[in-house]
Design an enzyme around this catalytic site. Structure first.
Site, short mmCIF file in Angstrom:
data_model
loop_
_atom_site.label_atom_id
_atom_site.label_comp_id
_atom_site.label_asym_id
_atom_site.label_seq_id
_atom_site.Cartn_x
_atom_site.Cartn_y
_atom_site.Cartn_z
N GLY A 123 -14.06 -57.78 -39.22
CA GLY A 123 -14.60 -58.73 -40.18
C GLY A 123 -15.66 -59.59 -39.52
N GLY A 125 -18.05 -62.95 -40.63
CA GLY A 125 -18.53 -63.94 -41.60
C GLY A 125 -19.53 -64.87 -40.99
N GLY A 126 -19.90 -65.89 -41.75
CA GLY A 126 -20.91 -66.82 -41.27
C GLY A 126 -20.42 -67.72 -40.16
CB VAL A 130 -11.87 -61.06 -37.96
CG1 VAL A 130 -10.38 -60.76 -37.83
CG2 VAL A 130 -12.09 -62.38 -38.69
CE LYS A 144 -11.71 -67.54 -39.38
NZ LYS A 144 -11.14 -68.22 -40.57
CG ASP A 242 -14.04 -70.69 -48.95
OD1 ASP A 242 -14.91 -70.51 -49.83
OD2 ASP A 242 -14.12 -70.19 -47.82
#
Length: 425
Positions: A123, A125-126, A130, A144, A242
């Site tokens: 994973g 993200g911004g 991960v 993470k 979120d």
């Protein structure tokens, strides 16, 4: 000259009366003194014990902010005061559901992820990457790694450690541990083998097959239970803030768990029943009142849940500028169609291939319509959403069983029945 016999006699008589009293006085004084000494000693011991308990139990954020009920220790972080997540005294971390929250060194996580190999990325993200990793005891985990230059990274890290170390729900992803080694900030979670809901709905391929109707119903119920737990059973109340498809992880048998609590807010921060916060950058799933004012309540999570429910129903993303005019924003396009029986069927994700009950579809459409109402007061509580979904899921699971008729579809909301009535007419 001989003494006066009368005077001498009187003196002897007086002496005889006084002398026997002295031992009694001495005994009384001794007993009183002993009692006083013992009392003082006991008071000192009790005061020291109370002072010790007070020190162990105090762990507050500097500046009078959030009170942390589980003080998390940072062994190697020079920028966290007094080896405690929110300052104060060191205390053993709160116990998680299985193994307890552990403290990992950066070196341990390097070994677990093969030096954070790109091949282990699951994973991106911004604010984090991960990795899939194998801990020293053989446990497969998701590691993470938060980016160092993120302005709000430290706050998000602390919030996730604080919340997940003390929240106990099978519908929330489990936190195994964390690393706060120098400037490194990493979180170690249970590994969810079937990725995110986002991948299944919007990026199906050889790795992830499209979700069938039954799986979508169960995922919707699992997510609703997660938010219900945060809103109704967490102390203080937690607003996820979120909630979206990328933060819904799927485990064995596609059972869903909610993750990513870095932006979550606790109810102790409420101001007149609302919370003033920084609005996330993501669009399309944020409640209108939250996007416009920055103030939110649990009903803001309900709106976000409604958007995810629409995604499960239609297979569309919240915002898609590639679609024709009028269809860019999922909620704006879907809301007027959710109360029209024919149009609801046209909205269904083609990947489901018509394998659903029309009655169940009407129920789900009614729930989605309620959740994405523009006015927060018209949205249901998550406990009502759960109670509405339970009979639908039970109906699907037992539609061929003799006990099918015993499940009574109902909702605590009259508006829900109103929407269902419109669709069935």
């Amino acid at each position: 000259m001989p003494p006066n016999n009368h005077t001498y006699y009187d003196h002897m008589h007086s002496t005889t009366n006084i002398l026997p009293l002295n031992p009694i006085v001495i005994v009384i004084v001794s007993v009183v003194s002993l009692v006083l000494i013992l009392s003082v000693f006991l008071i000192i011991v009790m005061l020291r014990r109370l002072k010790s308990v007070g020190k162990r139990g105090s762990c507050k954020e500097s500046g009078g902010g959030i009170q942390n009920t589980s003080c998390i220790g940072f062994n190697s972080s020079p920028d966290v005061k007094a080896n405690c997540l929110y300052g104060g005294s060191m205390r053993k971390p709160a116990t998680s559901r299985h193994r307890g929250v552990q403290v990992f060194t950066y070196r341990e996580l390097e070994l677990a992820t093969d030096n954070f190999s790109e091949a282990n990325v699951i994973g991106n993200g911004g604010s984090s990457v991960v990795y899939k990793g194998v801990l020293v005891d053989g446990t497969v985990a998701a590691v993470k790694r938060l980016h160092r230059d993120r302005k709000h990274g430290e706050r998000a890290f602390r919030m996730e450690v604080d919340l997940l170390s003390r929240l106990n729900s099978p519908y929330l992803v489990e936190l195994f541990g964390y690393c706060a080694d120098q400037h490194h900030r990493l979180l170690i979670f249970e590994f969810m083998p079937n990725g995110t809901l986002q991948q299944h709905l919007h990026h199906p391929g050889s790795e992830y097959r499209p979700l069938d109707w039954g799986s979508r119903l169960r995922i919707a119920l699992d997510c609703a239970r997660a938010l219900e737990f945060l809103h109704e059973h967490a102390t203080p109340t937690v607003i996820h803030r979120d909630f979206k498809c990328t933060n819904v992880l799927l485990g064995q048998h596609l059972r869903a768990k909610v993750s990513d609590f870095g932006l979550a807010t606790m109810g102790s921060d409420k101001i007149n029943g609302q919370i003033s916060t920084r609005v996330p950058r993501s669009t399309g799933f944020i409640a209108p009142e939250y996007a416009s004012t920055g103030r939110l309540t649990t009903k803001s999570d309900v709106y976000s849940y409604g958007v995810v429910l629409l995604q499960l129903l239609t297979g569309r993303v919240p915002v898609d500028t590639k679609r024709p005019p009028g269809e860019h924003v999922l909620v704006s396009w879907a809301l007027p169609r959710l109360t029209n029986r024919d149009k609801v069927e046209e909205m269904v994700d083609p990947a489901i291939q018509g394998q659903y009950s029309k009655k169940d579809l009407i129920q789900v459409a009614a729930i989605a319509a309620m959740c994405v109402q523009p006015e927060a007061d018209y949205r249901p509580l998550m406990v009502d959403v759960v109670q509405s979904l339970i009979p639908i899921v039970k109906n699907f699971n037992s539609v061929n069983s003799p006990g099918f008729s015993r499940f009574n579809r109902r909702s605590t909301s009259p508006k829900y029945q109103q929407y269902v009535g419109k669709l069935q007419s």
